[in-house]
Design an enzyme around this catalytic site. Structure first.
Site, PDB file in Angstrom:
ATOM      1  N   ASP A  53       0.839  -1.203   0.000  1.00  0.00           N
ATOM      2  CA  ASP A  53       0.000   0.000   0.000  1.00  0.00           C
ATOM      3  C   ASP A  53       0.873   1.252   0.000  1.00  0.00           C
ATOM      4  O   ASP A  53       0.365   2.376  -0.060  1.00  0.00           O
ATOM      5  CB  ASP A  53      -1.011  -0.015   1.159  1.00  0.00           C
ATOM      6  CG  ASP A  53      -0.359  -0.083   2.514  1.00  0.00           C
ATOM      7  OD1 ASP A  53       0.886  -0.179   2.586  1.00  0.00           O
ATOM      8  OD2 ASP A  53      -1.085  -0.040   3.528  1.00  0.00           O
ATOM      9  N   SER A  54       2.221   1.055  -0.012  1.00  0.00           N
ATOM     10  CA  SER A  54       3.128   2.178  -0.248  1.00  0.00           C
ATOM     11  C   SER A  54       2.902   2.740  -1.654  1.00  0.00           C
ATOM     12  O   SER A  54       3.412   3.806  -1.984  1.00  0.00           O
ATOM     13  CB  SER A  54       4.591   1.748  -0.073  1.00  0.00           C
ATOM     14  OG  SER A  54       4.858   0.557  -0.800  1.00  0.00           O
ATOM     15  N   ASP A  92      -1.181  -6.078  -0.365  1.00  0.00           N
ATOM     16  CA  ASP A  92      -1.603  -5.476   0.905  1.00  0.00           C
ATOM     17  C   ASP A  92      -3.103  -5.251   0.950  1.00  0.00           C
ATOM     18  O   ASP A  92      -3.694  -4.720  -0.016  1.00  0.00           O
ATOM     19  CB  ASP A  92      -0.932  -4.101   1.069  1.00  0.00           C
ATOM     20  CG  ASP A  92       0.303  -4.153   1.939  1.00  0.00           C
ATOM     21  OD1 ASP A  92       0.453  -5.099   2.723  1.00  0.00           O
ATOM     22  OD2 ASP A  92       1.128  -3.224   1.822  1.00  0.00           O
ATOM     23  N   LYS A 122      -1.398  -9.393   2.706  1.00  0.00           N
ATOM     24  CA  LYS A 122      -0.681  -8.937   3.907  1.00  0.00           C
ATOM     25  C   LYS A 122      -1.578  -7.952   4.639  1.00  0.00           C
ATOM     26  O   LYS A 122      -2.304  -7.175   3.999  1.00  0.00           O
ATOM     27  CB  LYS A 122       0.647  -8.269   3.529  1.00  0.00           C
ATOM     28  CG  LYS A 122       1.408  -7.705   4.728  1.00  0.00           C
ATOM     29  CD  LYS A 122       2.858  -7.385   4.410  1.00  0.00           C
ATOM     30  CE  LYS A 122       3.120  -6.027   3.814  1.00  0.00           C
ATOM     31  NZ  LYS A 122       2.632  -4.876   4.594  1.00  0.00           N
ATOM     32  N   GLU A 124      -1.778  -5.457   8.549  1.00  0.00           N
ATOM     33  CA  GLU A 124      -0.996  -4.900   9.652  1.00  0.00           C
ATOM     34  C   GLU A 124      -1.675  -5.141  10.999  1.00  0.00           C
ATOM     35  O   GLU A 124      -2.898  -5.002  11.111  1.00  0.00           O
ATOM     36  CB  GLU A 124      -0.814  -3.387   9.447  1.00  0.00           C
ATOM     37  CG  GLU A 124      -0.042  -3.050   8.185  1.00  0.00           C
ATOM     38  CD  GLU A 124       0.173  -1.550   7.991  1.00  0.00           C
ATOM     39  OE1 GLU A 124      -0.207  -0.747   8.880  1.00  0.00           O
ATOM     40  OE2 GLU A 124       0.720  -1.178   6.937  1.00  0.00           O
ATOM     41  N   GLU A 191       8.813  -4.185  10.829  1.00  0.00           N
ATOM     42  CA  GLU A 191       9.319  -2.915  10.293  1.00  0.00           C
ATOM     43  C   GLU A 191       9.871  -2.012  11.393  1.00  0.00           C
ATOM     44  O   GLU A 191       9.215  -1.780  12.412  1.00  0.00           O
ATOM     45  CB  GLU A 191       8.174  -2.199   9.532  1.00  0.00           C
ATOM     46  CG  GLU A 191       8.616  -0.877   8.914  1.00  0.00           C
ATOM     47  CD  GLU A 191       7.647  -0.321   7.879  1.00  0.00           C
ATOM     48  OE1 GLU A 191       6.649  -1.006   7.542  1.00  0.00           O
ATOM     49  OE2 GLU A 191       7.887   0.801   7.414  1.00  0.00           O
TER      50      GLU A 191
HETATM   51  O1  KIV Z   1       3.534  -1.149   1.636  1.00  0.00           O
HETATM   52  C1  KIV Z   1       4.720  -1.462   1.738  1.00  0.00           C
HETATM   53  O2  KIV Z   1       5.568  -1.129   0.903  1.00  0.00           O
HETATM   54  C2  KIV Z   1       5.122  -2.257   2.895  1.00  0.00           C
HETATM   55  C3  KIV Z   1       6.581  -2.489   3.102  1.00  0.00           C
HETATM   56  C4  KIV Z   1       7.204  -1.284   3.670  1.00  0.00           C
HETATM   57  C5  KIV Z   1       6.850  -3.697   3.926  1.00  0.00           C
HETATM   58  O3  KIV Z   1       4.301  -2.683   3.658  1.00  0.00           O
END
Ligand code: KIV
Length: 273
Positions: A53-54, A92, A122, A124, A191
Site C-alpha cells: 500500500d506504499s 496489501d 498482507k 498490519e 518494520e
Molecule cells: O507497503 C509497503 O511497501 C510495505 C513495506 C514497507 C513492507 O508494507
C-alpha cells in the site's frame, strides 16, 4: 498457495519460503506496483513481490498509506500478477478494508484473491486484528502479517520513529508475532524495530520473519523498490541502501532527449519512414 510451474520456472510458494528459512537461505522481497517493473524484478530473480500500500505514497503521491482504496490495490495487484512467473505475489489489504469487522476483512481478501490472482494478502497488526486473520485463514487465503512500525496506524503513533524500544512494546510485539504464527500466518514483516528484538522474534518463530529497518538477524529483507533504485531522492532513512540512482539516470536521459528534439538532431534519417 500457488503450486504450478510456468515455462519450467518453479514458482515460489508459501511452503518454499518456510523451507528457505529451515535451510538458512535468506529471502529477498521488493515492492512493485505495475506490469513493467514487476516483470523486470521477477526476471532478476526476486523471491517475493509485495504490491504494497506504499503505492499510495510512491505511485499516487499521498503523504500516508491511508487514502489508497481496495479498488486501487486490486488494479495494482492485477497489473503485477500478469507480469510475474516465479515470485510469490503478496497484495496489501489497504486501510479500512479489514479492521472494521472480520466479515468485511474476508470479503476484501476474497476480492483481492479473485480479482488479482495474487498468491496471498498482507495486513498490519497483531491481537487487534486476530479475528479478521482467523476468518481470512479459514477461507484458505494465506496471510503475511506486519508488526512494528505499521504505517496504516501512523495517526495513532504520530511519527515514523523506531518502534518497540520500550520493554512493554517489545513484549507486545513478541506476543503478537506468536499469535500470528499460531493462527496460521505463513510469514511476518517486521518494520523499523531494534535488530536484536527482530532477531529474537525470528529465532523464536518457525515461519520466516522479513525485516525492513529491522537489522540482519532476520530471515529476509524487504525494501520499497522506488527507494532502493534511487527514484525517491527525498527519503533517506538509515536502513535504506540505494542500489542505483535512477532519478539521476532518468533526468539525464530526459535532458538529452529535450536537447536532441530542440536541436532537430532527433529523429535522424534512419529514425524515420
Ligand atoms: O507497503 C509497503 O511497501 C510495505 C513495506 C514497507 C513492507 O508494507
Amino acid at each position: 498457495m500457488s503450486t504450478g510451474t510456468t515455462d519450467n520456472i518453479r514458482k515460489v510458494t508459501t511452503r518454499r519460503l518456510i523451507e528457505m528459512k529451515q535451510r538458512g537461505e535468506k529471502i529477498s522481497m521488493l515492492t512493485a506496483y505495475d506490469y513493467t517493473m514487476a516483470a523486470i524484478i521477477d526476471q532478476a530473480g526476486i523471491d517475493v513481490i509485495l504490491v504494497g500500500d506504499s503505492a499510495s505514497n510512491v505511485m499516487a503521491g499521498n503523504v500516508t498509506t491511508l487514502p489508497i482504496t481496495l479498488d486501487q490495490m486490486i488494479y495494482h495487484g492485477k497489473s503485477v500478477f500478469k507480469a510475474v512467473k516465479r515470485a510469490l505475489v503478496v497484495v496489501d489489504l489497504p486501510f479500512g478494508s479489514y479492521q472494521g469487522n472480520s466479515k468485511e476483512a474476508l470479503s476484501s481478501a476474497i476480492r483481492i484473491m479473485k480479482e488479482t490472482d495474487a498468491d496471498c494478502v498482507k495486513l498490519e497488526g497483531g491481537r487487534e486484528v486476530l479475528e479478521s486473520v482467523n476468518r481470512i485463514l479459514c477461507a484458505g487465503i494465506p496471510i503475511m502479517g506486519h508488526l512494528g512500525l505499521i504505517p496504516q496506524s501512523i495517526n495513532k503513533f504520530g511519527s515514523y520513529t523506531v518502534r518497540a524500544q520500550e520493554e512493554n512494546e517489545a513484549k507486545k510485539l513478541i506476543e503478537d508475532a506468536h499469535l500470528l504464527e499460531e493462527a496460521g500466518c505463513f510469514s511476518i514483516v517486521v518494520e523499523k524495530v531494534p535488530a536484536k528484538l527482530a532477531g529474537q522474534v525470528a529465532s523464536e518463530l518457525k515461519i520466516p520473519v522479513i525485516g525492513i529497518g529491522a537489522g540482519r538477524y532476520v530471515d529476509g529483507q524487504v525494501l520499497v523498490m522506488h527507494d532502493m533504485l534511487g527514484l525517491n531522492k527525498g527519503f533517506s532513512p538509515r536502513f535504506l541502501r540505494r542500489y542505483a540512482d535512477l532519478s539521476g539516470i532518468i533526468t539525464g536521459a530526459v535532458q538529452n532527449y529535450i536537447h536532441d528534439v530542440k536541436s532537430s538532431d532527433f529523429p535522424n534519417e534512419q529514425e524515420q519512414y
